[in-house]
Write an enzyme that holds these catalytic residues in place. Structure first.
Site, short mmCIF file in Angstrom:
data_model
loop_
_atom_site.label_atom_id
_atom_site.label_comp_id
_atom_site.label_asym_id
_atom_site.label_seq_id
_atom_site.Cartn_x
_atom_site.Cartn_y
_atom_site.Cartn_z
N ALA A 32 0.84 -1.21 0.00
CA ALA A 32 0.00 0.00 0.00
C ALA A 32 0.87 1.25 0.00
CB ALA A 32 -0.93 -0.01 1.21
N ASP A 33 1.91 1.25 0.80
CA ASP A 33 2.86 2.37 0.81
C ASP A 33 3.49 2.58 -0.56
OD1 ASP A 33 2.82 3.36 3.44
OD2 ASP A 33 4.13 1.77 4.15
N VAL A 34 4.01 1.49 -1.11
CA VAL A 34 4.73 1.58 -2.38
C VAL A 34 3.81 2.09 -3.49
CG1 VAL A 34 5.90 0.25 -4.17
CG2 VAL A 34 6.42 -0.18 -1.76
N GLU B 133 1.06 8.94 7.31
CA GLU B 133 1.53 7.65 6.81
C GLU B 133 2.76 7.27 7.63
OE1 GLU B 133 4.23 5.22 4.75
OE2 GLU B 133 4.43 7.31 4.29
N SER C 147 5.58 0.81 8.34
CA SER C 147 5.03 -0.21 7.45
C SER C 147 5.06 -1.58 8.12
CB SER C 147 5.84 -0.26 6.17
OG SER C 147 5.94 1.03 5.64
#
Length: 408
Positions: free
Chosen positions: A173-175, A405, A408
């Site tokens: 999701a981060d990437v 954000e 992770s």
């Protein structure tokens, strides 16, 4: 050195952790100058994530941080002080892009609302990344990759058939939020060429995770079926997955009936067998199909099986460990492993950029050389001098901004 298509574009990376830094790094890979603005003390959270760490014992460097921060400069200023805010305002006036991932409203409270930024620089493009979106009933929530994976349904379709929901082994999701963000910024830069004005680009970990549902999403939205984990075998294509042989596993992807016609005789099956004659029947009889294929492969080594599959024109491959991936000549040939000289850790190798841009004659149009991830504050004095200000007060750490954000 090839400068890249974003040469002379200045990006301010106010983000930390992963999604925002990845977006900034992608822009840097394409030639942009990226200045990473970090808080005094430990800087970006990911600088403390480890082990492993490398470098001198009194200034250890996180390999996690290195994964998302190549081709950047680092300046340390405290945005809770007027000195820090003044430095940022001066940077904003010179910048083309600003990337931030604070919780909705947090950057506004520091005096940098979208309108305030536009007043400083009408051409500025702002990329804002949050956990669950900038509005809606849960837009206020902080974003962690694993939580986003769960909330967005990715964990519900990952893992062994009948098993527990499973986290994907990378912060997907981060990437992907970073990738979508970089794509949005690139489009905004193109738009600015026509309008002369900047804009705000928004994405979130939730949006990025939902965007990869593809066939699993339409399985529900159109077909009315809720997807479940299917292990290493595709739930809607067969045979498409991993199969055991004498010394390990190989993977096969039978994506068309033509490929099936070639595979069937290779594994001792009749392509017209009513159990396997079409993809629909093969999906319905996956267990029997898997047994038949693995029986055929039982006496062959991985290399032998892959050689026979390749000779028959069957898409197939090995399951590599990460050390095997980076030792693989094909990986290296694509520029996916780069060498840089880190100011504290010395010569290191990093995963390289995924994009290649070339002229029709094969001349590269992206960076031909890369810079190592910066040490904390490595470029502070040089950037302050460029801005025309001196360090006329001590940096303080009297609290940190509220980032959306996070780990992770």
């Amino acid at each position: 050195m090839t400068a890249g298509p974003l040469d002379r574009v200045l990006v301010l990376d106010i983000s930390r952790a992963l999604a925002g830094p990845i977006a900034a790094m992608m822009l840097g890979d394409m030639g942009a100058r990226v200045i990473k603005v970090e808080a005094p003390g430990s800087g970006d959270d990911s600088r403390t994530w480890g082990p492993p760490f490398v470098g001198p014992e009194d200034d250890l460097q996180s390999t996690y941080f290195m994964s998302a921060n190549r081709n950047k400069e680092s300046i340390v200023v405290d945005l809770k002080t007027e000195f820090g805010r003044d430095a940022l305002r001066r940077l904003v006036c010179r910048a083309d892009v600003l990337i931030e991932n604070m919780r909705p409203g947090a950057f506004d409270r520091l005096g940098f609302s979208a309108q305030a930024l536009a007043d400083l620089n009408p051409r500025l493009i702002v990329l804002s990344i949050t956990g669950f979106g900038h509005d809606g009933p849960e837009g206020h929530r902080p974003g962690y990759d694993q939580i986003a994976q769960g909330e967005a349904g990715l964990m519900s379709v990952t893992g062994e058939h009948g098993g527990a929901p499973t986290r994907i082994g990378v912060p997907i999701a981060d990437v992907l939020a970073g990738v979508h963000g970089a794509a949005g910024v690139s489009a905004a830069l193109a738009s600015r060429e026509k309008t002369g004005r900047g804009m705000v680009v928004r994405t979130s970990l939730l949006a990025a995770a939902v965007s990869v549902h593809t066939f699993q999403g339409t399985k529900w939205t159109v077909g009315g079926e809720v997807a479940a984990p299917s292990g290493n075998h595709h739930p809607q294509i067969a045979p498409y997955g991993s199969f055991r042989c004498a010394d390990g596993f190989v993977q096969i992807a039978v994506g068309s009936e033509q490929i099936w016609q070639r595979l069937a005789p290779l594994v001792g099956l009749d392509a017209a067998d009513l159990r396997f004659a079409t993809n629909t029947e093969r999906v319905a009889n996956q267990a029997a199909l898997q047994d038949a294929i693995e029986t055929s492969f039982a006496d062959g080594t991985r290399s032998q099986v892959l050689a026979s599959l390749e000779a028959a024109g069957i898409p197939a491959g090995a399951i590599r460990t990460l050390d095997e991936v980076y030792d693989w000549e094909q990986t290296r040939s694509q520029g996916l492993l780069i060498e840089v000289d880190h100011s504290l850790a010395g010569p290191i190798q990093l995963p390289g950029p995924a994009l290649r841009m070339e002229t029709p004659h094969g001349h590269s149009l992206v960076r031909s050389e890369h810079e190592a991830p910066p040490a904390l504050g490595q470029h502070t004095e040089r950037i302050l001098a460029w801005l025309g200000i001196g360090r006329d007060q001590e940096l303080t750490d009297d609290g940190e901004p509220e980032f959306a954000e996070l780990p992770s």
